[in-house]
Design an enzyme around this catalytic site. Structure first.
Site, PDB file in Angstrom:
ATOM      1  N   CYS A   1      -2.513  -5.625  -3.674  1.00  0.00           N
ATOM      2  CA  CYS A   1      -2.392  -4.169  -3.690  1.00  0.00           C
ATOM      3  C   CYS A   1      -3.512  -3.582  -2.841  1.00  0.00           C
ATOM      4  O   CYS A   1      -4.664  -4.015  -2.942  1.00  0.00           O
ATOM      5  CB  CYS A   1      -2.508  -3.661  -5.123  1.00  0.00           C
ATOM      6  SG  CYS A   1      -2.355  -1.878  -5.282  1.00  0.00           S
ATOM      7  N   LEU A   2      -3.189  -2.590  -2.017  1.00  0.00           N
ATOM      8  CA  LEU A   2      -4.207  -1.949  -1.182  1.00  0.00           C
ATOM      9  C   LEU A   2      -5.259  -1.240  -2.038  1.00  0.00           C
ATOM     10  O   LEU A   2      -6.365  -1.005  -1.559  1.00  0.00           O
ATOM     11  CB  LEU A   2      -3.547  -0.945  -0.221  1.00  0.00           C
ATOM     12  CG  LEU A   2      -2.766  -1.575   0.941  1.00  0.00           C
ATOM     13  CD1 LEU A   2      -1.982  -0.502   1.683  1.00  0.00           C
ATOM     14  CD2 LEU A   2      -3.695  -2.316   1.892  1.00  0.00           C
TER      15      LEU A   2
ATOM     16  N   HIS B   1       6.691  -2.677  -7.863  1.00  0.00           N
ATOM     17  CA  HIS B   1       5.230  -2.509  -7.778  1.00  0.00           C
ATOM     18  C   HIS B   1       4.886  -1.058  -7.414  1.00  0.00           C
ATOM     19  O   HIS B   1       3.989  -0.448  -8.012  1.00  0.00           O
ATOM     20  CB  HIS B   1       4.693  -3.498  -6.729  1.00  0.00           C
ATOM     21  CG  HIS B   1       3.232  -3.378  -6.429  1.00  0.00           C
ATOM     22  ND1 HIS B   1       2.330  -4.382  -6.706  1.00  0.00           N
ATOM     23  CD2 HIS B   1       2.510  -2.384  -5.842  1.00  0.00           C
ATOM     24  CE1 HIS B   1       1.123  -3.990  -6.333  1.00  0.00           C
ATOM     25  NE2 HIS B   1       1.204  -2.788  -5.789  1.00  0.00           N
ATOM     26  N   GLU B   2       5.622  -0.497  -6.434  1.00  0.00           N
ATOM     27  CA  GLU B   2       5.314   0.856  -5.952  1.00  0.00           C
ATOM     28  C   GLU B   2       5.736   1.931  -6.959  1.00  0.00           C
ATOM     29  O   GLU B   2       5.034   2.938  -7.130  1.00  0.00           O
ATOM     30  CB  GLU B   2       5.958   1.105  -4.590  1.00  0.00           C
ATOM     31  CG  GLU B   2       5.548   0.132  -3.478  1.00  0.00           C
ATOM     32  CD  GLU B   2       4.051  -0.008  -3.276  1.00  0.00           C
ATOM     33  OE1 GLU B   2       3.308   0.927  -3.641  1.00  0.00           O
ATOM     34  OE2 GLU B   2       3.616  -1.061  -2.775  1.00  0.00           O
TER      35      GLU B   2
ATOM     36  N   GLY C   1       3.466  -2.022   1.515  1.00  0.00           N
ATOM     37  CA  GLY C   1       3.997  -0.942   0.691  1.00  0.00           C
ATOM     38  C   GLY C   1       2.872  -0.017   0.264  1.00  0.00           C
ATOM     39  O   GLY C   1       1.736  -0.462   0.083  1.00  0.00           O
TER      40      GLY C   1
ATOM     41  N   GLN D   1      -1.602   6.396  -4.350  1.00  0.00           N
ATOM     42  CA  GLN D   1      -2.737   5.648  -3.794  1.00  0.00           C
ATOM     43  C   GLN D   1      -3.555   6.450  -2.789  1.00  0.00           C
ATOM     44  O   GLN D   1      -4.704   6.108  -2.521  1.00  0.00           O
ATOM     45  CB  GLN D   1      -2.246   4.348  -3.144  1.00  0.00           C
ATOM     46  CG  GLN D   1      -1.655   3.355  -4.135  1.00  0.00           C
ATOM     47  CD  GLN D   1      -1.103   2.147  -3.430  1.00  0.00           C
ATOM     48  OE1 GLN D   1       0.035   2.168  -2.961  1.00  0.00           O
ATOM     49  NE2 GLN D   1      -1.887   1.087  -3.319  1.00  0.00           N
TER      50      GLN D   1
ATOM     51  N   HIS E   1       3.106   2.398  -9.456  1.00  0.00           N
ATOM     52  CA  HIS E   1       2.028   3.310  -9.019  1.00  0.00           C
ATOM     53  C   HIS E   1       2.363   4.751  -9.374  1.00  0.00           C
ATOM     54  O   HIS E   1       1.493   5.504  -9.812  1.00  0.00           O
ATOM     55  CB  HIS E   1       1.825   3.213  -7.501  1.00  0.00           C
ATOM     56  CG  HIS E   1       0.957   2.080  -7.059  1.00  0.00           C
ATOM     57  ND1 HIS E   1      -0.349   1.936  -7.463  1.00  0.00           N
ATOM     58  CD2 HIS E   1       1.198   1.035  -6.223  1.00  0.00           C
ATOM     59  CE1 HIS E   1      -0.870   0.847  -6.905  1.00  0.00           C
ATOM     60  NE2 HIS E   1       0.042   0.283  -6.146  1.00  0.00           N
TER      61      HIS E   1
HETATM   62  C1  QAP Z   1       2.458  -4.277  -2.783  1.00  0.00           C
HETATM   63  O1  QAP Z   1       0.722  -4.515  -1.269  1.00  0.00           O
HETATM   64  C2  QAP Z   1       3.020  -5.655  -2.931  1.00  0.00           C
HETATM   65  O2  QAP Z   1      -5.793  -7.428  -0.949  1.00  0.00           O
HETATM   66  C3  QAP Z   1       1.991  -3.940  -1.421  1.00  0.00           C
HETATM   67  O3  QAP Z   1      -7.169  -7.293   1.333  1.00  0.00           O
HETATM   68  C4  QAP Z   1       2.294  -6.775  -2.583  1.00  0.00           C
HETATM   69  O4  QAP Z   1       0.571  -3.933   0.856  1.00  0.00           O
HETATM   70  C5  QAP Z   1       4.238  -5.805  -3.463  1.00  0.00           C
HETATM   71  C6  QAP Z   1      -3.307  -5.778   1.141  1.00  0.00           C
HETATM   72  C7  QAP Z   1       2.838  -8.040  -2.738  1.00  0.00           C
HETATM   73  C8  QAP Z   1       4.787  -7.048  -3.607  1.00  0.00           C
HETATM   74  C9  QAP Z   1       4.093  -8.168  -3.244  1.00  0.00           C
HETATM   75  C10 QAP Z   1      -3.920  -6.352   0.052  1.00  0.00           C
HETATM   76  C11 QAP Z   1      -4.032  -5.713   2.323  1.00  0.00           C
HETATM   77  C12 QAP Z   1      -1.978  -5.219   1.085  1.00  0.00           C
HETATM   78  C13 QAP Z   1      -5.207  -6.866   0.124  1.00  0.00           C
HETATM   79  C14 QAP Z   1       0.073  -4.485  -0.087  1.00  0.00           C
HETATM   80  C15 QAP Z   1      -5.910  -6.783   1.318  1.00  0.00           C
HETATM   81  C16 QAP Z   1      -5.322  -6.204   2.419  1.00  0.00           C
HETATM   82  C17 QAP Z   1      -1.238  -5.122  -0.042  1.00  0.00           C
HETATM   83 CO    CO Z   2      -0.172  -1.396  -4.969  1.00  0.00          CO
END
Ligand code: QAP
Ligand code: CO
Length: 165
Positions: free
Chosen positions: A92-93, A134-135, A46, A51, A138
């Site tokens: 989170c990215l 979550h989004e 996401g 971001q 942001h």
């Molecule tokens: C948000 O998160 C989310 O630490 C999206 O090293 C996450 O795409 C919502 C990511 C979990 C609900 C549950 C994170 C990639 C990606 C990192 C992501 C990383 C590489 C996170």
């Molecule tokens: Co995020």
């Protein structure tokens, strides 16, 4: 298409509140495409426009675990449907390398515009419900670390600053 740079915590630009999209025009469609490319490139599920330093209410999502379906949410709103909450290990990215448990409402109704600007509603539970909340956070300038204890947040903040120094 282009891969856009992703802002990382504790960048203050992640704290800006995004503005509603007035018309889903070619600029917004290009933004959506670039956001997908950026998200896929960094193995995300996401991504909110905030971001990538665009302060408009646009979210892209592709929940690989739930049978990969690219989703776009423009001007999204949610209504919490019941009292149930569920803990989930969120990442989170914008906070790469850190995962912490956050509890959020399990069942929500999403209203948004799609990539063509057409309104839709979708009932969400599971990962979709977690991810959309979550989004949307942001877009409000909020991050998952804001739900943690001040001590945990401080530790993550220091480690992130050290990494970028
Ligand atoms: C948000 O998160 C989310 O630490 C999206 O090293 C996450 O795409 C919502 C990511 C979990 C609900 C549950 C994170 C990639 C990606 C990192 C992501 C990383 C590489 C996170
Ligand atoms: Co995020």
């Amino acid at each position: 298409m282009a891969i856009l740079p992703i802002l990382e915590y504790p960048d203050q630009r992640l704290r800006k509140r995004a503005k509603p999209v007035v018309t889903v025009d070619d600029d917004i469609k290009r933004l959506v495409d670039d956001m997908f490319e950026t998200m896929i490139d960094s193995h995300g599920i996401g991504l909110a426009a905030t971001q990538v330093n665009v302060h408009k209410r646009v979210i892209v999502m592709d929940l690989v675990e739930e049978g990969s379906q690219p989703r776009v949410f423009i001007n999204p709103e949610i209504e919490v449907l019941d009292e149930t909450t569920e803990p989930y290990d969120e990442g989170c990215l914008s906070v790469p390398g850190f995962y912490e448990t956050v509890a959020r409402p399990s069942n929500v109704m999403i209203s948004a515009l799609d990539r063509e600007g057409k309104p839709f509603k979708e009932k969400a539970s599971g990962l979709l419900a977690i991810c959309i909340q979550h989004e949307i956070d942001h877009l409000e300038g909020k991050l998952f670390v804001d739900y943690l204890s001040p001590l945990k947040r401080q530790i993550i903040r220091k480690k992130m600053k050290k990494k970028s120094a």
